[in-house]
Design a protein around this motif. Structure first.
Motif, PDB file in Angstrom:
ATOM      1  N   ALA A  46      47.424  44.028  36.692  1.00  0.00           N
ATOM      2  CA  ALA A  46      48.656  44.420  36.017  1.00  0.00           C
ATOM      3  C   ALA A  46      48.456  45.705  35.215  1.00  0.00           C
ATOM      4  O   ALA A  46      49.321  46.586  35.207  1.00  0.00           O
ATOM      5  CB  ALA A  46      49.149  43.296  35.106  1.00  0.00           C
ATOM      6  N   CYS A  47      47.313  45.825  34.546  1.00  0.00           N
ATOM      7  CA  CYS A  47      47.032  47.038  33.766  1.00  0.00           C
ATOM      8  C   CYS A  47      46.891  48.257  34.674  1.00  0.00           C
ATOM      9  O   CYS A  47      47.409  49.342  34.367  1.00  0.00           O
ATOM     10  CB  CYS A  47      45.756  46.850  32.937  1.00  0.00           C
ATOM     11  SG  CYS A  47      45.903  45.640  31.589  1.00  0.00           S
ATOM     12  N   THR A  48      46.192  48.072  35.801  1.00  0.00           N
ATOM     13  CA  THR A  48      46.025  49.181  36.741  1.00  0.00           C
ATOM     14  C   THR A  48      47.364  49.622  37.318  1.00  0.00           C
ATOM     15  O   THR A  48      47.655  50.819  37.427  1.00  0.00           O
ATOM     16  CB  THR A  48      45.078  48.780  37.874  1.00  0.00           C
ATOM     17  OG1 THR A  48      43.813  48.398  37.316  1.00  0.00           O
ATOM     18  CG2 THR A  48      44.865  49.927  38.845  1.00  0.00           C
ATOM     19  N   SER A  49      48.202  48.649  37.684  1.00  0.00           N
ATOM     20  CA  SER A  49      49.513  48.975  38.241  1.00  0.00           C
ATOM     21  C   SER A  49      50.375  49.718  37.227  1.00  0.00           C
ATOM     22  O   SER A  49      51.037  50.710  37.563  1.00  0.00           O
ATOM     23  CB  SER A  49      50.225  47.686  38.688  1.00  0.00           C
ATOM     24  OG  SER A  49      49.494  47.026  39.697  1.00  0.00           O
ATOM     25  N   ALA A  50      50.375  49.252  35.982  1.00  0.00           N
ATOM     26  CA  ALA A  50      51.177  49.903  34.949  1.00  0.00           C
ATOM     27  C   ALA A  50      50.711  51.338  34.711  1.00  0.00           C
ATOM     28  O   ALA A  50      51.539  52.256  34.572  1.00  0.00           O
ATOM     29  CB  ALA A  50      51.119  49.101  33.650  1.00  0.00           C
ATOM     30  N   ASP A  51      49.405  51.569  34.699  1.00  0.00           N
ATOM     31  CA  ASP A  51      48.880  52.913  34.455  1.00  0.00           C
ATOM     32  C   ASP A  51      49.198  53.855  35.619  1.00  0.00           C
ATOM     33  O   ASP A  51      49.615  55.008  35.413  1.00  0.00           O
ATOM     34  CB  ASP A  51      47.369  52.856  34.224  1.00  0.00           C
ATOM     35  CG  ASP A  51      46.997  52.126  32.942  1.00  0.00           C
ATOM     36  OD1 ASP A  51      47.882  52.011  32.062  1.00  0.00           O
ATOM     37  OD2 ASP A  51      45.854  51.667  32.826  1.00  0.00           O
ATOM     38  N   GLU A  52      49.021  53.374  36.843  1.00  0.00           N
ATOM     39  CA  GLU A  52      49.273  54.231  38.005  1.00  0.00           C
ATOM     40  C   GLU A  52      50.761  54.561  38.133  1.00  0.00           C
ATOM     41  O   GLU A  52      51.133  55.702  38.439  1.00  0.00           O
ATOM     42  CB  GLU A  52      48.769  53.542  39.270  1.00  0.00           C
ATOM     43  CG  GLU A  52      47.246  53.421  39.347  1.00  0.00           C
ATOM     44  CD  GLU A  52      46.788  52.687  40.586  1.00  0.00           C
ATOM     45  OE1 GLU A  52      47.668  52.138  41.301  1.00  0.00           O
ATOM     46  OE2 GLU A  52      45.565  52.663  40.853  1.00  0.00           O
ATOM     47  N   LEU A  53      51.609  53.567  37.920  1.00  0.00           N
ATOM     48  CA  LEU A  53      53.048  53.825  37.999  1.00  0.00           C
ATOM     49  C   LEU A  53      53.516  54.730  36.868  1.00  0.00           C
ATOM     50  O   LEU A  53      54.456  55.522  37.053  1.00  0.00           O
ATOM     51  CB  LEU A  53      53.804  52.499  37.972  1.00  0.00           C
ATOM     52  CG  LEU A  53      53.723  51.665  39.248  1.00  0.00           C
ATOM     53  CD1 LEU A  53      54.280  50.270  39.015  1.00  0.00           C
ATOM     54  CD2 LEU A  53      54.485  52.340  40.386  1.00  0.00           C
ATOM     55  N   ALA A  54      52.887  54.617  35.705  1.00  0.00           N
ATOM     56  CA  ALA A  54      53.251  55.506  34.598  1.00  0.00           C
ATOM     57  C   ALA A  54      52.947  56.955  34.955  1.00  0.00           C
ATOM     58  O   ALA A  54      53.758  57.859  34.692  1.00  0.00           O
ATOM     59  CB  ALA A  54      52.501  55.096  33.332  1.00  0.00           C
ATOM     60  N   GLU A  55      51.795  57.200  35.562  1.00  0.00           N
ATOM     61  CA  GLU A  55      51.450  58.563  35.974  1.00  0.00           C
ATOM     62  C   GLU A  55      52.433  59.100  37.001  1.00  0.00           C
ATOM     63  O   GLU A  55      52.876  60.256  36.923  1.00  0.00           O
ATOM     64  CB  GLU A  55      50.025  58.588  36.530  1.00  0.00           C
ATOM     65  CG  GLU A  55      48.945  58.297  35.502  1.00  0.00           C
ATOM     66  CD  GLU A  55      47.559  58.315  36.114  1.00  0.00           C
ATOM     67  OE1 GLU A  55      47.455  58.624  37.331  1.00  0.00           O
ATOM     68  OE2 GLU A  55      46.576  58.028  35.403  1.00  0.00           O
ATOM     69  N   ALA A  56      52.792  58.265  37.980  1.00  0.00           N
ATOM     70  CA  ALA A  56      53.722  58.711  39.015  1.00  0.00           C
ATOM     71  C   ALA A  56      55.110  58.957  38.440  1.00  0.00           C
ATOM     72  O   ALA A  56      55.781  59.940  38.804  1.00  0.00           O
ATOM     73  CB  ALA A  56      53.789  57.667  40.129  1.00  0.00           C
ATOM     74  N   ALA A  57      55.566  58.080  37.533  1.00  0.00           N
ATOM     75  CA  ALA A  57      56.897  58.245  36.940  1.00  0.00           C
ATOM     76  C   ALA A  57      56.965  59.504  36.086  1.00  0.00           C
ATOM     77  O   ALA A  57      57.945  60.253  36.132  1.00  0.00           O
ATOM     78  CB  ALA A  57      57.255  57.016  36.106  1.00  0.00           C
ATOM     79  N   VAL A  58      55.930  59.752  35.309  1.00  0.00           N
ATOM     80  CA  VAL A  58      55.900  60.948  34.460  1.00  0.00           C
ATOM     81  C   VAL A  58      55.866  62.216  35.310  1.00  0.00           C
ATOM     82  O   VAL A  58      56.565  63.201  35.022  1.00  0.00           O
ATOM     83  CB  VAL A  58      54.692  60.892  33.504  1.00  0.00           C
ATOM     84  CG1 VAL A  58      54.480  62.235  32.818  1.00  0.00           C
ATOM     85  CG2 VAL A  58      54.898  59.800  32.465  1.00  0.00           C
ATOM     86  N   ALA A  59      55.053  62.200  36.374  1.00  0.00           N
ATOM     87  CA  ALA A  59      54.962  63.380  37.240  1.00  0.00           C
ATOM     88  C   ALA A  59      56.305  63.696  37.885  1.00  0.00           C
ATOM     89  O   ALA A  59      56.704  64.867  37.971  1.00  0.00           O
ATOM     90  CB  ALA A  59      53.893  63.155  38.309  1.00  0.00           C
ATOM     91  N   ALA A  60      57.018  62.670  38.344  1.00  0.00           N
ATOM     92  CA  ALA A  60      58.326  62.907  38.955  1.00  0.00           C
ATOM     93  C   ALA A  60      59.361  63.337  37.916  1.00  0.00           C
ATOM     94  O   ALA A  60      60.170  64.226  38.168  1.00  0.00           O
ATOM     95  CB  ALA A  60      58.795  61.635  39.676  1.00  0.00           C
TER      96      ALA A  60
END
Length: 413
Positions: free
Chosen positions: A254-268
């Motif tokens: 869950a922590c890994t998913s939240a961190d990776e999605l946060a990076e993708a959301a911020v980049a977009a």
């Protein structure tokens, strides 16, 4: 002749009903949920007057899915009808409690025929805005999953390993921090934790990415983990340790998913034209800004005015009057994701904006509780956001809080 389309969707097929302005059924069909079914629907609409200039509107009980995406791509008005509202409309056409897919499709078509003005089309957001919405909502779901996983693990550890909870309590992030998770992976039971050497503790902290203050933290952790505490029976303790490691793996995912999605959301989000305006507001970083933009979109015609956006976000109160009775209450029906982002936004703005802090303090002085004061502040801030996005201007503190800046600066001086 005006035609209205109703679509009762399912996982493998969809029922279609076309009615005219008098409510007469002019066509019906059942299509599969594939490319052939979509083409069958488009051909049926074309037969009844659908053209690029005059698109036949469609009503469906969902705003997601491939069928909805393909219909929106044809630039036709698509209305996502709330299933509860459709259920109330069904009672207008029959007193029997029967339900069929074809009848539901007819009900949806008649909703557009009689009450189109009472419903809104899906917003015409850009492709980038829709992608940001996917990523931001997925990241928000991942954060909620992470919180749930951490709560389950904490509840389990409280039953057999309270010393670990005491050891990680001062660590920033608590159970969700990489240091806390590395420590539990190294020793999942009180017995193993008490036998950890300083070298092993130091290695666990370095694996978690800790670079400063390692020696002091190692000394503190060793003292806490070796302190006397209540224990389960040895075999029970080992079994509960295995269960804790299973829950830990879920938390890690869950922590890994939240961190990776946060990076993708911020980049977009940072590539969107409105990103600079959104992040110019105090308390709105790139991640929270992505969540806000995901829910309000970039279709400026979606909300007629700031009041409509405030109601959608749940920031504006509801006033109900009946006779001599008048009540003002918090709005319960709202976009829950936007309301959650609004709480984070308004709370963070207290330390980033003097005007926001003064507004919050004034509301608290007049009797508002913490949540009510933050909701009122969010109401003001999102109204300012609507104005700035409509006018394409950045946030201006002196315009947002013209009468709140001088007193707080004077007090601070």
């Amino acid at each position: 002749m005006k035609i209205f389309c109703g679509i009762d969707w399912a996982s493998d097929h969809h029922d279609i009903a076309l009615v005219d302005a008098d409510g007469t059924l002019v066509a019906r069909a059942r299509i599969p949920d594939d490319v052939a079914g979509l083409q069958q629907l488009l051909d049926l609409l074309a037969e009844h007057g659908d053209t690029p200039e005059t698109r036949i509107p469609a009503a469906i009980e969902t705003s997601r899915g491939l069928l909805v995406a393909c219909l929106r791509a044809t630039d036709r008005p698509v209305y996502a009808i709330n299933p509860m509202a459709a259920s109330r409309y069904r009672d207008r056409h029959t007193v029997a409690r029967k339900k069929s897919d074809h009848f539901d499709a007819m009900v949806l078509a008649n909703i557009l025929r009689t009450d189109t003005a009472a419903h809104r089309t899906l917003p015409a957001d850009t492709e980038l805005a829709q992608a940001i919405a996917v990523l931001a909502r997925a990241q928000q779901d991942a954060v909620w999953d992470r919180t749930q996983a951490a709560n389950k693990l904490r509840s389990h550890l409280r039953e057999y390993f309270p010393g670990y909870l005491a050891a990680v309590q001062p660590i920033l992030g608590g159970l969700c921090s990489s240091a806390a998770r590395a420590l539990l992976a190294a020793a999942a039971t009180p017995g193993r934790a008490a036998r950890l050497t300083k070298t092993q503790l130091r290695a666990a902290l370095k694996r978690a990415g800790r670079q400063r203050g390692i020696e002091a933290e190692v000394t503190r952790l060793q003292a806490v983990l070796r302190a006397p505490q209540m224990r389960q029976l040895p075999l029970v303790e080992d079994a509960m340790g295995h269960q804790a490691l299973t829950l830990l793996r879920k938390l890690d995912a869950a922590c890994t998913s939240a961190d990776e999605l946060a990076e993708a959301a911020v980049a977009a989000f940072e590539t969107h034209p409105d990103a600079d305006i959104v992040t110019s507001f105090p308390g709105l970083g790139s991640l929270t800004g992505a969540r806000v933009l995901a829910e309000i979109g970039d279709d400026r015609s979606r909300f007629a005015d700031a009041r409509a956006l405030k109601s959608y976000a749940g920031a504006a109160p509801v006033t109900r009057a009946s006779g001599k009775s008048v009540s003002v209450k918090a709005r319960r029906i709202k976009n829950q994701r936007l309301a959650a982002a609004g709480y984070v936004w308004s709370f963070a703005s207290l330390t980033a904006s003097a005007g926001a802090r003064a507004h919050y303090d004034r509301r608290r002085t007049t009797g508002d509780r913490h949540i009510s004061a933050l909701r009122n502040l969010f109401n003001r801030m999102i109204g300012c956001l609507h104005h700035c996005l409509a006018k394409q201007v950045h946030y201006d503190e002196t315009m947002a809080f013209p009468s709140r800046l001088e007193p707080i600066f004077t007090a601070a001086a």
